[in-house]
Write an enzyme that holds these catalytic residues in place. Sequence first.
Site, PDB file in Angstrom:
ATOM      1  N   HIS B 147      38.965  38.251  32.892  1.00 19.66           N
ATOM      2  CA  HIS B 147      38.985  39.015  34.062  1.00 19.66           C
ATOM      3  C   HIS B 147      37.415  39.390  33.707  1.00 19.66           C
ATOM      4  O   HIS B 147      37.256  40.898  33.604  1.00 19.66           O
ATOM      5  CB  HIS B 147      39.938  39.531  34.751  1.00 19.66           C
ATOM      6  N   TYR B 251      39.438  48.402  48.375  1.00 18.97           N
ATOM      7  CA  TYR B 251      40.029  47.221  48.403  1.00 18.97           C
ATOM      8  C   TYR B 251      41.633  46.620  47.760  1.00 18.97           C
ATOM      9  O   TYR B 251      42.031  45.858  47.840  1.00 18.97           O
ATOM     10  CB  TYR B 251      39.493  45.853  47.368  1.00 18.97           C
ATOM     11  N   TYR B 262      52.669  36.203  37.609  1.00 22.59           N
ATOM     12  CA  TYR B 262      52.668  35.002  36.821  1.00 22.59           C
ATOM     13  C   TYR B 262      54.067  34.978  36.163  1.00 22.59           C
ATOM     14  O   TYR B 262      54.581  34.061  36.838  1.00 22.59           O
ATOM     15  CB  TYR B 262      52.150  35.179  36.027  1.00 22.59           C
TER      16      TYR B 262
END
Lengths: 147, 370
Positions: B147, B251, B262
């Site tokens: 990331h 956001y 996951y």
Amino acid sequence: MPNNSRVLLQFVLAVLVTTLVGSILQTQYNLAQLQALGAPMPIDVRVETTCLDVLGFSPVFAILVLLGFACALPMAAWLSKKVPDARWMLFALAGALAIFLGLTLVNAVLPMPTFIGANRSFVGTLGLMASGSVGALFFAVRCRTAT
Amino acid sequence: MIEKARSPSAVLLLACFWLSPASATTDYRIETFTEGLEYPWSMAFLPDGRMLVTERGGRLRIIAASGQLQEQAVGGLPEIYATSQAGLLDVVLDPEFEQNQRIFFSYSYGDRSANNTRLASARLVDGQLQDVKTLFTALPAKAGSSHYGGRIAFLPDNSLLLTLGDGFDYREQAQDLSNHLGKIVRINRDGSVPEDNPFVDVKDAAPEVYSYGHRNVQGIVYAPQLKRVYSHEHGPRGGDELNLIKPGVNYGWPLITYGVDYNGAQISPYTELPGLEQPLLQWTPSVAPSSLMLYSGSGFKYWKGDLFASTLAEKSVRRIRMKNGMLAGQEVLFEELDERIRGVFGGPDGNIYLLTDNAEGRVLKVIPTE
């Protein structure tokens, strides 16, 4: 000695106990992180999320527990015969180490750095290891009763 | 209360959006333009017809206008931490490139235990980088190799936006304004902080922060006609998002998300909370959006003004139709390639260029045939 099917049943139950306790603990860890960020966490949200994780997360966690316990519990049983006074400590330690080593292995094999969110911190990891100890001690108690 | 269920009207609206037909069919053919690239990540078109392409492993390559890959990589890059998702990422030209020959590029710095994203600029002279300057270093340096964000977009005032990631293990940090994890930052071309950035006057906030609450933003584009910034980001399992980026807005990651972890665990019980911006659209299951382009060429007349998002997991390009500044449906393109698409770019010739994500990566050219 308890018969094999009885031991197998206790083994499966021990896996289920650890899976359930571990799933509940990891949910509370994640929710605590969100709460610290200011998210509201009423009891109905907490219960519903915990139940969703038991359905969604615990089957995956159960595989890790199953494989870890398949190695750790027979070893703890063998060692406790050698050192009967340390039986409880050996099972508690074996359960915790089974989870720790399972997490370490999963993190090494899978592409993401940390597979289970609670495993990102020392406290969260201890919680998951404690769930391993609970299941292993359950197994130790139930097998002793069955003797 | 858990905001998972949608109202019937919302479901109807979504259904209309998803089922909206394409305005017209567009015929195209796809050619291999260049091959022999190792995990290409981004590209930029030089004024003389050549192209710059980054390879994640840490090489900057030049492709001739004919498509031939120059054997010698561009020299002069700084030390790059390249492993897993880390490496050389985006490259863009300075808006005044023809005058200053300056390029901007993003990459991962550091090592396994302490790394993050960095932005640098340099002059491209005779196939070499000169005058390399570090403009921005995302902090804190974190462990792991996931990331990094890394996409760059220029705004009309020639400041630039750089997208960043949450570092995977540090998702809660996306809500902390004092660091750069999970943020989009805005800086000037010289690395200074624009005075009108939204948090410059907020105590303890990192002054570069433009928006926050992101997970891993790998697509960003400025739409000049609409004067808007669009970006997309990877969700966990599900919950990839397309967002309209506004300065100072939160956001929501990880407080709200449409995805789950996951391993099947809930990231958050919430998909909505007060004060947290909703995505324009979200993709569940994940498509893994890897770059975003606004098509402004003339080759595909029905596609002009639409957004295009390349995807890794879906192995496609999502055309997001725009009508009067509103999203007006989606079309899944180029699935016939059956390849992970790392980048989609509009060429100055009106064609669309794709980068395939593998060790034998290619530049593909999509040409209109109608």
